[in-house]
Design an enzyme around this catalytic site. Structure first.
Site, PDB file in Angstrom:
ATOM      1  N   LYS A  76      55.507 -16.667  14.386  1.00 32.17           N
ATOM      2  CA  LYS A  76      55.903 -17.062  13.042  1.00 32.17           C
ATOM      3  C   LYS A  76      54.846 -17.953  12.389  1.00 32.17           C
ATOM      4  CE  LYS A  76      60.660 -16.900  14.650  1.00 32.17           C
ATOM      5  NZ  LYS A  76      61.750 -17.703  15.213  1.00 32.17           N
ATOM      6  N   ARG A 101      68.003 -23.522  22.208  1.00 33.96           N
ATOM      7  CA  ARG A 101      67.232 -24.768  22.073  1.00 33.96           C
ATOM      8  C   ARG A 101      66.968 -25.035  20.593  1.00 33.96           C
ATOM      9  NH1 ARG A 101      62.501 -22.562  20.507  1.00 33.96           N
ATOM     10  NH2 ARG A 101      61.939 -20.535  21.348  1.00 33.96           N
ATOM     11  N   TYR A 145      62.393   1.129  17.262  1.00 33.57           N
ATOM     12  CA  TYR A 145      61.527   0.233  16.499  1.00 33.57           C
ATOM     13  C   TYR A 145      61.873   0.342  15.016  1.00 33.57           C
ATOM     14  CZ  TYR A 145      57.305  -1.995  14.675  1.00 33.57           C
ATOM     15  OH  TYR A 145      56.425  -2.829  14.012  1.00 33.57           O
ATOM     16  N   LEU A 146      62.384  -0.747  14.462  1.00 36.74           N
ATOM     17  CA  LEU A 146      62.711  -0.767  13.031  1.00 36.74           C
ATOM     18  C   LEU A 146      61.410  -0.934  12.245  1.00 36.74           C
ATOM     19  CD1 LEU A 146      65.871  -3.073  13.124  1.00 36.74           C
ATOM     20  CD2 LEU A 146      65.782  -0.581  13.128  1.00 36.74           C
ATOM     21  N   GLU A 206      68.888 -14.705  16.636  1.00 36.34           N
ATOM     22  CA  GLU A 206      67.841 -14.041  15.858  1.00 36.34           C
ATOM     23  C   GLU A 206      68.198 -12.572  15.627  1.00 36.34           C
ATOM     24  OE1 GLU A 206      63.873 -14.750  17.131  1.00 36.34           O
ATOM     25  OE2 GLU A 206      64.120 -16.924  16.982  1.00 36.34           O
ATOM     26  N   HIS A 246      53.763 -11.285  16.065  1.00 41.60           N
ATOM     27  CA  HIS A 246      55.082 -11.769  16.490  1.00 41.60           C
ATOM     28  C   HIS A 246      55.160 -13.292  16.606  1.00 41.60           C
ATOM     29  CE1 HIS A 246      56.040  -7.578  17.194  1.00 41.60           C
ATOM     30  NE2 HIS A 246      54.952  -7.487  17.925  1.00 41.60           N
ATOM     31  N   GLU A 249      67.810 -11.676  19.987  1.00 39.78           N
ATOM     32  CA  GLU A 249      67.880 -12.618  21.094  1.00 39.78           C
ATOM     33  C   GLU A 249      68.487 -13.921  20.606  1.00 39.78           C
ATOM     34  OE1 GLU A 249      63.835 -13.178  22.279  1.00 39.78           O
ATOM     35  OE2 GLU A 249      63.303 -14.311  20.487  1.00 39.78           O
TER      36      GLU A 249
END
Length: 328
Positions: free
Chosen positions: A122, A176, A87-88, A160, A120, A172
């Site tokens: 946006k 699309r 986990y950053l 991403e 999570h 990921e």
């Protein structure tokens, strides 16, 4: 799924977050955590949007966290497969927009900074990111082109990344068009919807990488039908509606006075996009546009966006994906 995507990217030299894909052996998981240290994050192999995701800070909660992530992943995506990553702590969320055709031509259309998120999801996106240098941008774009070429992908897509301490970590790929595509359109003047349709018909891209010029700055605020402080969804009838306009202001929405917002779907009801010669100019336009935007009859997060874009951290560009957890 995301596990397979990570494996493909690793083979093509794309940097990824250290992780463990096979969670059947508890001792292997504990060894991984010992090597990388806490916290780690458990993620669903299918899907996104924060579903099937758990941050683990205490090794004693390992089995419980994996099980609850699996249950949520199964419920959300009908797939209970999960994996673990380091986990950053304070990364930015940077994504690279690509376009490719059936003849193997690939162009990258710059990056978007999507670090302003809540759970999570946006909230605000901008193009370009003020964190990247031209060298960073060129380097990550070249890596993305190589990866896309190797998998033979066609159409528009987004890779991403988490970005921390001047390093990129692949998360990921979205195969699309994305919600935040308008900020890229404003800065590149390339219609991504049109390009996606042309690519689907097997048409060749009629411009090269040298023809792509990023000019100015663009920001998008996602307008949601929810309370600006409690975030409780707010379906209902819109009794009064007036959207902003003017040079450098764009609204993508189907809302109108008298329409009803149903309770069955995502709370996103509009996208407000501004464009300016500079980031400062773009923020000023967004401030005015948010003040002009009138939606009465339901709660919206317009007030929240007004607070965010006037905060010193946002104005200075000093924010990461944990911004909203610190925001008051």
């Amino acid at each position: 799924d995301k596990i397979r995507a990570k494996e493909i990217m690793q083979k093509n030299g794309v940097p990824t977050v250290p992780g463990l894909n096979d969670l059947n052996n508890v001792s292997d998981i504990k060894n991984f955590i010992q090597d990388e240290g806490l916290p780690v994050i458990i993620k669903a192999a299918s899907g996104g949007g924060g579903k099937g995701m758990r941050i683990l800070n205490d090794i004693n909660n390992l089995e419980k966290s994996i099980e609850s992530a699996k249950i949520e992943a199964k419920k959300s995506f009908n797939d209970d497969k999960v994996y673990i990553e380091k986990y950053l702590q304070n990364p930015k969320h940077i994504e690279i927009q690509i376009l490719s055709d059936s003849e193997g031509n690939i162009v990258t259309l710059g990056e978007r900074d999507c670090s302003i998120q809540r759970k999570h999801q946006k909230l605000i996106e901008e193009c370009p990111s003020n964190s990247l240098t031209d060298i960073d941008r060129k380097k990550i774009s070249e890596i993305c082109v190589k990866a896309i070429k190797s998998i033979g992908y066609e159409g528009v897509g987004t890779l991403e990344f988490l970005y921390e301490n001047n390093k990129f970590y692949f998360m990921e790929m979205n195969t699309r068009l994305q919600v935040e595509h308008p900020v890229t359109e404003m800065v590149t003047q390339i219609d991504l919807v049109k390009q996606q349709i042309l690519a689907a018909f097997g048409k060749k891209i009629l411009f090269s990488q040298n023809d792509v010029h990023m000019k100015g700055h663009s920001i998008e605020c996602r307008i949601n039908a929810e309370h600006p402080k409690t975030f409780i969804p707010s379906p209902g009838k819109i009794s009064q509606y007036h959207q902003p306009g003017g040079l450098g202001v764009r609204v993508d929405s189907a809302m109108y006075q008298g329409c009803s917002v149903p309770p069955h779907y995502d709370s996103l009801i509009a996208k407000l996009i501004t464009f300016g010669d500079t980031r400062e100019d773009c923020i000023k336009k967004m401030k005015r546009a948010l003040e002009e935007y009138v939606i009465i009859g339901i709660d919206t997060n317009i007030q929240l966006h007004q607070k965010i874009i006037q905060s010193q951290d946002f104005i200075s560009g000093n924010y990461d994906i944990n911004y909203m957890s610190r925001f008051d």
